[in-house]
Write a protein that holds these residues in place. Structure first.
Motif, PDB file in Angstrom:
ATOM      1  N   ASN A 187       7.790   8.473  -2.381  1.00 59.13           N
ATOM      2  CA  ASN A 187       8.236   7.090  -2.265  1.00 59.13           C
ATOM      3  C   ASN A 187       8.106   6.592  -0.827  1.00 59.13           C
ATOM      4  OD1 ASN A 187       9.356   4.681  -3.349  1.00 59.13           O
ATOM      5  ND2 ASN A 187      11.341   5.227  -2.484  1.00 59.13           N
ATOM      6  N   GLY A 188       7.448   5.451  -0.678  1.00 57.72           N
ATOM      7  CA  GLY A 188       7.302   4.839   0.641  1.00 57.72           C
ATOM      8  C   GLY A 188       6.124   5.361   1.441  1.00 57.72           C
ATOM      9  N   HIS A 189       5.401   6.343   0.919  1.00 62.02           N
ATOM     10  CA  HIS A 189       4.248   6.896   1.638  1.00 62.02           C
ATOM     11  C   HIS A 189       2.956   6.225   1.193  1.00 62.02           C
ATOM     12  CE1 HIS A 189       6.316  10.101   3.824  1.00 62.02           C
ATOM     13  NE2 HIS A 189       7.103  10.188   2.753  1.00 62.02           N
ATOM     14  N   LYS A 190       1.907   6.397   2.004  1.00 58.84           N
ATOM     15  CA  LYS A 190       0.632   5.737   1.753  1.00 58.84           C
ATOM     16  C   LYS A 190      -0.446   6.724   1.326  1.00 58.84           C
ATOM     17  CE  LYS A 190       1.520   1.993   4.949  1.00 58.84           C
ATOM     18  NZ  LYS A 190       0.941   1.046   5.857  1.00 58.84           N
ATOM     19  N   GLY A 206       0.796  -1.228   0.000  1.00 62.70           N
ATOM     20  CA  GLY A 206       0.000   0.000   0.000  1.00 62.70           C
ATOM     21  C   GLY A 206       0.824   1.272   0.000  1.00 62.70           C
ATOM     22  N   THR A 207       2.139   1.134  -0.215  1.00 65.37           N
ATOM     23  CA  THR A 207       2.988   2.320  -0.267  1.00 65.37           C
ATOM     24  C   THR A 207       3.418   2.584  -1.705  1.00 65.37           C
ATOM     25  OG1 THR A 207       5.022   1.068   0.112  1.00 65.37           O
ATOM     26  CG2 THR A 207       3.889   1.939   2.064  1.00 65.37           C
ATOM     27  N   VAL A 208       3.822   3.809  -1.949  1.00 72.06           N
ATOM     28  CA  VAL A 208       4.292   4.195  -3.270  1.00 72.06           C
ATOM     29  C   VAL A 208       5.682   3.619  -3.497  1.00 72.06           C
ATOM     30  CG1 VAL A 208       4.931   6.148  -4.750  1.00 72.06           C
ATOM     31  CG2 VAL A 208       2.980   6.342  -3.204  1.00 72.06           C
ATOM     32  N   GLY A 209       5.899   3.051  -4.688  1.00 75.48           N
ATOM     33  CA  GLY A 209       7.199   2.533  -5.071  1.00 75.48           C
ATOM     34  C   GLY A 209       7.319   2.546  -6.574  1.00 75.48           C
ATOM     35  N   THR A 246      -3.638  10.797  -3.170  1.00 71.11           N
ATOM     36  CA  THR A 246      -5.065  10.497  -3.115  1.00 71.11           C
ATOM     37  C   THR A 246      -5.397   9.076  -3.574  1.00 71.11           C
ATOM     38  OG1 THR A 246      -5.354  11.578  -5.263  1.00 71.11           O
ATOM     39  CG2 THR A 246      -5.801  12.900  -3.324  1.00 71.11           C
ATOM     40  N   ASP A 247      -4.494   8.441  -4.328  1.00 70.91           N
ATOM     41  CA  ASP A 247      -4.748   7.075  -4.757  1.00 70.91           C
ATOM     42  C   ASP A 247      -3.445   6.402  -5.176  1.00 70.91           C
ATOM     43  OD1 ASP A 247      -6.285   4.810  -5.232  1.00 70.91           O
ATOM     44  OD2 ASP A 247      -6.870   5.430  -7.253  1.00 70.91           O
ATOM     45  N   ILE A 248      -3.361   5.102  -4.937  1.00 71.20           N
ATOM     46  CA  ILE A 248      -2.206   4.297  -5.356  1.00 71.20           C
ATOM     47  C   ILE A 248      -2.766   3.028  -6.000  1.00 71.20           C
ATOM     48  CG2 ILE A 248      -0.134   3.034  -4.654  1.00 71.20           C
ATOM     49  CD1 ILE A 248      -0.094   4.794  -2.107  1.00 71.20           C
ATOM     50  N   ASN A 249      -2.315   2.742  -7.221  1.00 71.85           N
ATOM     51  CA  ASN A 249      -2.727   1.508  -7.911  1.00 71.85           C
ATOM     52  C   ASN A 249      -1.512   0.637  -8.123  1.00 71.85           C
ATOM     53  OD1 ASN A 249      -5.170   2.793  -8.098  1.00 71.85           O
ATOM     54  ND2 ASN A 249      -4.974   3.245 -10.256  1.00 71.85           N
TER      55      ASN A 249
END
Length: 155
Positions: free
Chosen positions: A130-133, A84-87, A152-155
């Protein structure tokens, strides 16, 4: 290339480099060899511009093949953050302070293309998120000044 450089690629980026390498080896290389043979058959090589052009093209082709082989051997294929984190590999929607919303795909620096909304993990926004939700607001430090964005959204 720096020997200690960590080359980060998405799976799509890796496949694109592999396909380019395959085309260069199986299609372009034989074409250049054929052009060299034809130019050599024209006679005196000291004043043969076709031969010189074919040799230059061969040198550029072989350099690109070597570069691609190096990148493919020394890359890390990123897996988008499954926690669920940005990468690298994540599709991220962010909202700027002024309410403007943008969607980006986070990629390695070799794949970055701002015209396709693919930003590098090494860019100011890429580093910051990077690494944030989802739902977190982060401070982006850029050469043009600092600003905040909300994921606001991560896919």
């Amino acid at each position: 290339m720096n020997k200690s450089e960590n080359i980060m690629l998405t799976a799509d980026g890796y496949l694109a480099l592999e396909q380019e390498l395959n085309v260069l080896k199986t299609e372009k290389r034989p074409e250049v060899i054929k052009a060299l043979k034809e130019a050599r058959a024209l006679g005196d090589l000291s004043e043969n511009s076709d031969y010189d052009a074919a040799r230059n093209e061969q040198a550029q082709l072989e350099a690109r093949i070597k570069e691609l082989e190096y990148k493919l051997e020394h890359c890390t294929i990123a897996d988008a953050g499954s926690d669920g984190t940005v990468g690298v590999g994540s599709n991220v929607t962010i909202t700027y302070d002024d309410g403007e919303t943008e969607e980006y795909k986070i990629v390695g620096s070799l794949e970055a293309d701002p015209f396709e909304n693919k930003i590098s993990n090494e860019s100011p926004i890429g580093k910051a998120i990077n690494g944030h939700k989802k739902g977190e607001t982060v401070e982006v430090q850029s050469p043009n000044g600092n600003f905040s964005v909300t994921i606001t959204d991560i896919n």
